[in-house]
Design a protein around this motif. Structure first.
Motif, PDB file in Angstrom:
ATOM      1  N   ARG A 209       0.836  -1.266   0.073  1.00 52.83           N
ATOM      2  CA  ARG A 209      -0.037   0.086  -0.069  1.00 52.83           C
ATOM      3  C   ARG A 209       0.835   1.254  -0.074  1.00 52.83           C
ATOM      4  NH1 ARG A 209      -3.878  -2.251   4.832  1.00 52.83           N
ATOM      5  NH2 ARG A 209      -5.152  -3.775   3.551  1.00 52.83           N
ATOM      6  N   PRO A 210       0.375   2.475  -0.620  1.00 51.17           N
ATOM      7  CA  PRO A 210       1.118   3.648  -0.618  1.00 51.17           C
ATOM      8  C   PRO A 210       1.465   4.053   0.881  1.00 51.17           C
ATOM      9  CG  PRO A 210      -0.511   3.577  -2.220  1.00 51.17           C
ATOM     10  CD  PRO A 210      -0.901   2.523  -1.684  1.00 51.17           C
ATOM     11  N   PHE A 211       2.491   4.567   1.234  1.00 49.47           N
ATOM     12  CA  PHE A 211       2.800   5.221   2.433  1.00 49.47           C
ATOM     13  C   PHE A 211       3.387   6.495   2.198  1.00 49.47           C
ATOM     14  CE2 PHE A 211       6.703   2.876   1.312  1.00 49.47           C
ATOM     15  CZ  PHE A 211       7.556   3.965   1.759  1.00 49.47           C
ATOM     16  N   LEU A 212       3.813   6.975   1.053  1.00 52.29           N
ATOM     17  CA  LEU A 212       4.540   8.269   0.713  1.00 52.29           C
ATOM     18  C   LEU A 212       4.264   8.555  -0.708  1.00 52.29           C
ATOM     19  CD1 LEU A 212       6.340  10.512   1.734  1.00 52.29           C
ATOM     20  CD2 LEU A 212       8.294   9.118   0.913  1.00 52.29           C
ATOM     21  N   VAL A 213       3.999   9.828  -0.949  1.00 48.96           N
ATOM     22  CA  VAL A 213       3.910  10.383  -2.381  1.00 48.96           C
ATOM     23  C   VAL A 213       4.542  11.610  -2.339  1.00 48.96           C
ATOM     24  CG1 VAL A 213       2.109  11.177  -3.987  1.00 48.96           C
ATOM     25  CG2 VAL A 213       1.390   9.290  -2.425  1.00 48.96           C
ATOM     26  N   LYS A 214       5.228  11.864  -3.450  1.00 51.59           N
ATOM     27  CA  LYS A 214       6.024  13.053  -3.641  1.00 51.59           C
ATOM     28  C   LYS A 214       5.628  13.596  -5.257  1.00 51.59           C
ATOM     29  CE  LYS A 214      10.074  11.523  -1.255  1.00 51.59           C
ATOM     30  NZ  LYS A 214      11.373  11.128  -1.421  1.00 51.59           N
ATOM     31  N   PHE A 215       5.246  14.821  -5.092  1.00 47.06           N
ATOM     32  CA  PHE A 215       4.865  15.701  -6.341  1.00 47.06           C
ATOM     33  C   PHE A 215       5.995  16.563  -6.875  1.00 47.06           C
ATOM     34  CE2 PHE A 215       0.855  13.968  -5.086  1.00 47.06           C
ATOM     35  CZ  PHE A 215      -0.114  14.112  -6.113  1.00 47.06           C
ATOM     36  N   PHE A 216       6.041  16.915  -8.364  1.00 45.59           N
ATOM     37  CA  PHE A 216       7.066  17.676  -8.732  1.00 45.59           C
ATOM     38  C   PHE A 216       6.610  18.831  -9.469  1.00 45.59           C
ATOM     39  CE2 PHE A 216       8.591  13.469  -7.860  1.00 45.59           C
ATOM     40  CZ  PHE A 216       9.946  13.762  -7.394  1.00 45.59           C
ATOM     41  N   ASN A 217       7.288  19.895  -9.608  1.00 44.57           N
ATOM     42  CA  ASN A 217       6.745  20.921 -10.455  1.00 44.57           C
ATOM     43  C   ASN A 217       7.415  20.712 -11.932  1.00 44.57           C
ATOM     44  OD1 ASN A 217       9.266  21.636 -10.385  1.00 44.57           O
ATOM     45  ND2 ASN A 217       8.833  23.577  -9.267  1.00 44.57           N
ATOM     46  N   ALA A 218       7.104  21.854 -12.771  1.00 43.93           N
ATOM     47  CA  ALA A 218       7.731  21.578 -14.184  1.00 43.93           C
ATOM     48  C   ALA A 218       9.231  21.343 -14.287  1.00 43.93           C
ATOM     49  CB  ALA A 218       7.165  22.711 -14.959  1.00 43.93           C
ATOM     50  N   GLU A 219       9.840  22.057 -13.371  1.00 46.04           N
ATOM     51  CA  GLU A 219      11.324  21.967 -13.264  1.00 46.04           C
ATOM     52  C   GLU A 219      11.994  20.530 -12.662  1.00 46.04           C
ATOM     53  OE1 GLU A 219       9.636  25.105 -11.979  1.00 46.04           O
ATOM     54  OE2 GLU A 219       9.502  25.644 -14.188  1.00 46.04           O
ATOM     55  N   GLY A 220      11.025  19.867 -12.054  1.00 46.37           N
ATOM     56  CA  GLY A 220      11.472  18.618 -11.490  1.00 46.37           C
ATOM     57  C   GLY A 220      11.578  18.865 -10.120  1.00 46.37           C
ATOM     58  N   ARG A 221      11.338  19.934  -9.344  1.00 41.44           N
ATOM     59  CA  ARG A 221      11.630  20.188  -8.033  1.00 41.44           C
ATOM     60  C   ARG A 221      10.490  19.546  -7.296  1.00 41.44           C
ATOM     61  NH1 ARG A 221      13.356  26.020  -6.676  1.00 41.44           N
ATOM     62  NH2 ARG A 221      13.497  25.143  -4.673  1.00 41.44           N
ATOM     63  N   ARG A 222      10.668  19.117  -6.195  1.00 43.33           N
ATOM     64  CA  ARG A 222       9.623  18.532  -5.205  1.00 43.33           C
ATOM     65  C   ARG A 222       8.844  19.579  -4.784  1.00 43.33           C
ATOM     66  NH1 ARG A 222      11.961  15.454  -1.203  1.00 43.33           N
ATOM     67  NH2 ARG A 222      11.686  17.266   0.337  1.00 43.33           N
ATOM     68  N   VAL A 223       7.674  19.544  -4.832  1.00 41.32           N
ATOM     69  CA  VAL A 223       6.558  20.628  -4.118  1.00 41.32           C
ATOM     70  C   VAL A 223       5.711  20.169  -3.320  1.00 41.32           C
ATOM     71  CG1 VAL A 223       6.904  22.154  -6.371  1.00 41.32           C
ATOM     72  CG2 VAL A 223       5.113  20.575  -6.189  1.00 41.32           C
ATOM     73  N   LEU A 224       5.268  19.007  -2.974  1.00 44.01           N
ATOM     74  CA  LEU A 224       4.704  18.456  -2.104  1.00 44.01           C
ATOM     75  C   LEU A 224       4.875  16.974  -1.621  1.00 44.01           C
ATOM     76  CD1 LEU A 224       0.731  17.849  -2.588  1.00 44.01           C
ATOM     77  CD2 LEU A 224       2.121  15.933  -2.072  1.00 44.01           C
ATOM     78  N   THR A 225       4.916  16.603  -0.204  1.00 50.04           N
ATOM     79  CA  THR A 225       5.283  15.532   0.295  1.00 50.04           C
ATOM     80  C   THR A 225       3.805  15.110   1.072  1.00 50.04           C
ATOM     81  OG1 THR A 225       7.516  15.790   0.350  1.00 50.04           O
ATOM     82  CG2 THR A 225       6.455  13.919   1.755  1.00 50.04           C
ATOM     83  N   GLY A 226       3.356  13.833   0.944  1.00 47.39           N
ATOM     84  CA  GLY A 226       2.274  13.230   1.678  1.00 47.39           C
ATOM     85  C   GLY A 226       2.637  12.020   2.216  1.00 47.39           C
TER      86      GLY A 226
END
Length: 305
Positions: A209-226
């Motif tokens: 099961r998912p325990f962590l999610v990371k989102f990225f912006n257009a430049e590839g920088r992480r902008v969200l951690t869930g």
């Protein structure tokens, strides 16, 4: 003397064992099986109603972050044809007053976030067809991010076209994980970009099961951690049927936006309760000058208010 030596040897063995790295898991599944398991669970949630207790932090115009602790309700109604989620809303109330709402409205073709804090308030919205565009201003709290973190919407299962997911393995001792990377094409540039990474448990004794999610912006920088914890069954009202599950303790941070939300869910059910389409309509209780269209500078057909 021999007894002392034997005791010392046993102590040394115990210390060495304590410092040993955990062994690699003995089993490993394919990308196809991992996505199929995830999608089977998500498909069993055609709609959702749940209660939520929240801690919410958002920035104001003067750059000062405000924090409030509302109770709330989640409503989700998926597209019955199996497409993108049709309507989604998370609303929060304090002392009987609604203080924020974040949502997606299929009828209006938009996504949005608004909040009230005393005599201050702000609303942000954009056209769903332009969500994720490189030059679109980011919402303090984005419903698309939030919905993805809930882990009850299906992932692409065709690995030959876009959007799709790719699989990699995290195999550092103590941090074993399957990592699915979601790739898509930006609507305004046509470029292929990483959207998010979803980390699944890789453990012989624990569910995948998912325990962590990371989102990225257009430049590839992480902008969200869930961070996702405490998976629990969702009530379906179907006797004898196995229940889908979802995380019930969710913490999401948007560092660059100075935003944070922690959600603790309860009473999750797929039984029809409330009207997601009506609840998701965008009607912010703020002055017109405080309503910001984040993609106003982009030309795009459909979904225009």
């Amino acid at each position: 003397m021999k007894g002392l030596l034997r005791t010392a040897a046993l102590v040394c063995i115990a210390i060495a064992a304590a410092g040993c790295a955990p062994p690699y898991p003995e089993t490993m599944v394919s990308r196809r099986q991992l996505v199929a398991e995830y999608n089977t669970n998500a498909a069993a949630v055609p709609r959702l109603w749940a209660r939520a207790k929240m801690d919410v932090t958002v920035p104001t115009e003067d750059g000062v972050a405000i924090t409030f602790h509302p109770d709330g309700v989640i409503l989700l109604g998926k597209d019955p044809k199996g497409g993108d989620p049709a309507d989604f809303v998370l609303r929060g109330t304090q002392s009987g007053l609604e203080v924020f709402r974040v949502g997606l409205s299929a009828a209006e073709g938009i996504y949005y976030f608004w909040y009230l804090a005393g005599d201050r308030g702000k609303a942000f919205w954009g056209r769903q067809g332009l969500s994720g565009a490189a030059t679109v201003q980011l919402l303090p709290i984005d419903p698309n991010d939030l919905l993805a973190v809930l882990s009850i919407c299906q992932l692409p299962d065709d690995f030959t076209t876009i959007p799709t997911v790719a699989l990699s393995m995290q195999d550092e001792p103590g941090e074993f994980a399957y990592v699915l990377t979601y790739l898509d094409r930006q609507v305004d540039t046509g470029l292929l970009v990483f959207r998010r990474e979803i980390y699944f448990r890789w453990d012989d004794a624990k569910p995948r099961r998912p325990f962590l999610v990371k989102f990225f912006n257009a430049e590839g920088r992480r902008v969200l951690t869930g961070k996702l914890k405490k998976y629990k069954p969702i009530e379906t009202g179907r006797a004898g049927a196995s229940s889908p599950v979802m995380p019930t303790d969710i913490e999401i941070n948007w560092p660059a936006r100075k935003s944070r939300i922690r959600i603790r869910l309860s009473e999750m059910t797929t039984v029809e309760r409330g009207d997601p389409a009506a609840a998701a309509r965008f009607d912010p209780p703020v002055a017109p000058d405080d309503v910001i269209q984040v993609d106003r500078h982009l030309e795009h057909g459909g979904g225009q208010r």
